[in-house]
Design an enzyme around this catalytic site. Structure first.
Site, short mmCIF file in Angstrom:
data_model
loop_
_atom_site.label_atom_id
_atom_site.label_comp_id
_atom_site.label_asym_id
_atom_site.label_seq_id
_atom_site.Cartn_x
_atom_site.Cartn_y
_atom_site.Cartn_z
N PHE B 19 57.79 40.74 37.82
CA PHE B 19 57.98 41.65 36.69
C PHE B 19 56.77 41.58 35.76
CE2 PHE B 19 60.85 43.47 33.25
CZ PHE B 19 61.08 44.66 33.93
N GLU B 217 38.37 41.87 34.91
CA GLU B 217 39.06 40.62 34.59
C GLU B 217 38.08 39.62 33.97
OE1 GLU B 217 42.33 39.92 35.52
OE2 GLU B 217 42.62 41.90 36.41
N ASP B 228 38.17 42.70 46.59
CA ASP B 228 39.26 43.66 46.43
C ASP B 228 39.05 44.88 47.35
OD1 ASP B 228 41.58 44.84 44.91
OD2 ASP B 228 40.02 46.29 44.36
N LYS B 232 41.48 46.16 50.61
CA LYS B 232 42.02 47.52 50.78
C LYS B 232 41.52 48.15 52.08
CE LYS B 232 42.41 48.19 45.81
NZ LYS B 232 41.61 48.57 44.62
N GLY B 324 46.24 50.72 37.21
CA GLY B 324 47.10 51.11 36.09
C GLY B 324 48.54 50.93 36.50
#
Lengths: 166, 351
Positions: B19, B217, B228, B232, B324
């Protein structure tokens, strides 16, 4: 290659057959029907690719077929690409880097732009590489990649088929 | 009667594991889209939410507004759990149909998401995830486990946030042979390169700016070293080629050595530099590449873009927000709705 044909059937075949016989790859034939030379012949512009050794024999055979060869323009290095290098390009002997590519014999660095901010900072180079075939170009790139790796230079290559957007 | 009307009145129970930004984004999206979903006859109920320290259950459907508030105030969504394994407890004690796995990505082990997903599939739950980790080393195992259990596992949100590409490859381009995929898969790198080129900033300066804006970051290495993007790329390649490539199969060069002078020199020649991921059936590369300024891949700012080269459709290009929480949640919601429709059709025995 500019050639001249008599305006009778079958002439074009006499001119083109020797090219394919010698393993040449015909890329374009422009047949100027509406034009005549002072000799009354039809001028034809043919573009083809062939191994260097085959060219003289093609010309000999075309002439033997009774076709006039008016002009031969040889473009040896017709495959091109470009890359950028980032790093201590000058201090790691740029002429040696260029020589490494040129020494393959079938490719050359034909244009080079350098940006050197100051001694402490890394330089960048934009170089255009020309070669006589796709294979030679691939070989030249491999040589450049290996040389750059040895010297700790970063190679930046273009994305594939960029040309379609140009 | 159309398919949607037929489905009305049925409730679909989901759990949210993790969460953080993405999990909360999903809760917000479910709240803001409540009426839209109702109009579509879709009744999605969140029956469990677990974060790393606590667990909230509600078989009649959790009040998502309260859950978001609790998380904001106390940092916990529900009751603290001793075991530290909320996902396991959810699977063992809460009846539901689908698990949303939204824990943070660990690209080395893929855990804890990998275990969560495999357990969920083993206990009969469909899975939707935004987590790249599990797919980087275990793609084939995951797909096979879902197939074996006759369940759906969807992961659109793992690549490119809101940009639809996984389902584009799997569904819209089904039947095509994918020859090559290339794209800008990391918004942080693209932002840094765009700023360096526009303002002649050096790399460090552009990075600091990105960090101040929350685009990069505090430890930027995951983005700027190309890790990253490579993750992907592995997921895209495995989706397109049904391979089992892993992170170690990617040749990676990051953007840390790019200089403003290099960008300027490229610009003078009509090009710019972008961090490009390129996948073919047998080659995976992430590296800075020269891109014509007029090419779609010369995209600016934090956007992501990918071009898929295929035999039938030729070249398809998609772009969108690469990150986002709401954008990522949008991809998750779309996957949930897709599974919901299939699930209800199957349950109703209809066609």
């Amino acid at each position: 290659m500019d050639i001249e044909l008599k305006d009778t059937p079958g002439q074009l075949l006499l001119a083109l057959q020797p090219i394919s016989e010698m393993g040449g790859n015909i890329q374009s034939v422009v047949h100027c029907h509406d034009k005549r030379t002072p000799r009354g012949t039809v001028p034809i512009h043919v573009v083809f690719e062939v191994a260097k050794e085959g060219l003289m024999e093609i010309i000999r055979r075309i002439k033997a077929n009774g076709v006039i060869v008016a002009r031969v323009d040889e473009r040896r290095l017709h495959e091109q690409t470009f890359v950028m290098l980032i790093g201590h390009i000058v201090h790691t002997d740029i002429s040696e880097t260029i020589d490494a590519v040129d020494s393959t014999g079938h490719s050359e660095i034909v244009d080079l732009t350098l940006s050197m901010p100051d001694v402490k900072r890394v330089s960048s180079a934009f170089m255009v590489i020309a070669a006589d075939s796709e294979d030679s170009l691939a070989l030249a790139l491999n040589v450049l990649r290996a040389t750059a790796e040895d010297k700790g230079l970063l190679v930046i290559e273009p994305i594939k088929d960029d040309a379609i957007w140009m | 009667m159309n398919e949607i009307e037929e489905l009305s009145g049925l409730s679909f129970r989901i759990s949210i594991i993790g969460f953080g930004a993405v999990g909360q984004g999903l809760a917000k999206v479910l709240l803001s889209k409540r009426e839209t979903l109702q109009r579509m006859g879709i009744d999605i109920r969140v029956v469990a939410i677990a974060d790393s320290v606590s667990l909230l259950k509600g078989s009649e459907g959790i009040d998502l507004e309260k859950a978001l508030q609790a998380k904001e105030v106390s940092g916990r969504v529900g009751e603290e759990i001793d075991t530290g394994d909320g996902a396991r407890e959810v699977l063992e004690s809460v009846e539901h149909d689908l698990m949303v796995e939204a824990t943070p990505t660990d690209i080395r082990s893929g855990e804890p998401a990998l275990t969560h997903i495999l357990r969920a599939l083993a206990s009969g739950k469909h899975v939707v995830t935004s987590n790249k980790g599990p797919f980087i080393h275990n793609h084939a195992t995951l797909i096979e486990t879902a197939r074996k259990n006759d369940l759906m596992l969807r992961y659109e949100a793992t690549v490119g946030g809101a940009m639809p590409i996984i389902n584009l490859i799997q569904e819209n381009l089904a039947g095509n042979t994918i020859e090559r995929i290339e794209g800008v898969l990391n918004g942080t790198c693209n932002y840094i390169l765009t700023r360096m080129a526009d303002e002649r900033l050096d790399y460090q300066h552009a990075l600091l700016e990105a960090q101040e804006l929350g685009i990069a970051e505090a430890d930027p290495s995951y983005d700027v070293m190309g890790i990253d993007s490579a993750s992907k790329l592995v997921i895209l390649a495995n989706t397109a080629y049904e391979n089992d490539a892993t992170f170690d199969d990617v040749k990676i060069t990051g953007i840390t050595e790019i200089t403003p002078e290099a960008l300027e020199l490229a610009e003078k020649n009509g090009y710019t530099i972008r961090l490009i991921g390129e996948a073919t059936r047998d080659r995976l590369v992430v590296a800075p590449k020269l891109v014509s300024k007029r090419h779609p891949l010369a995209i600016r700012g934090t956007l992501n873009i990918a071009t898929i080269h295929t035999d039938l459709s030729k070249t398809i290009t998609v772009s969108g927000a690469g990150a986002g929480s709401i954008e990522t949640a949008s991809a998750i919601l779309s996957d949930i709705i897709h599974i919901y429709k299939r699930h209800e059709i199957k349950k109703g025995g209809g066609d």
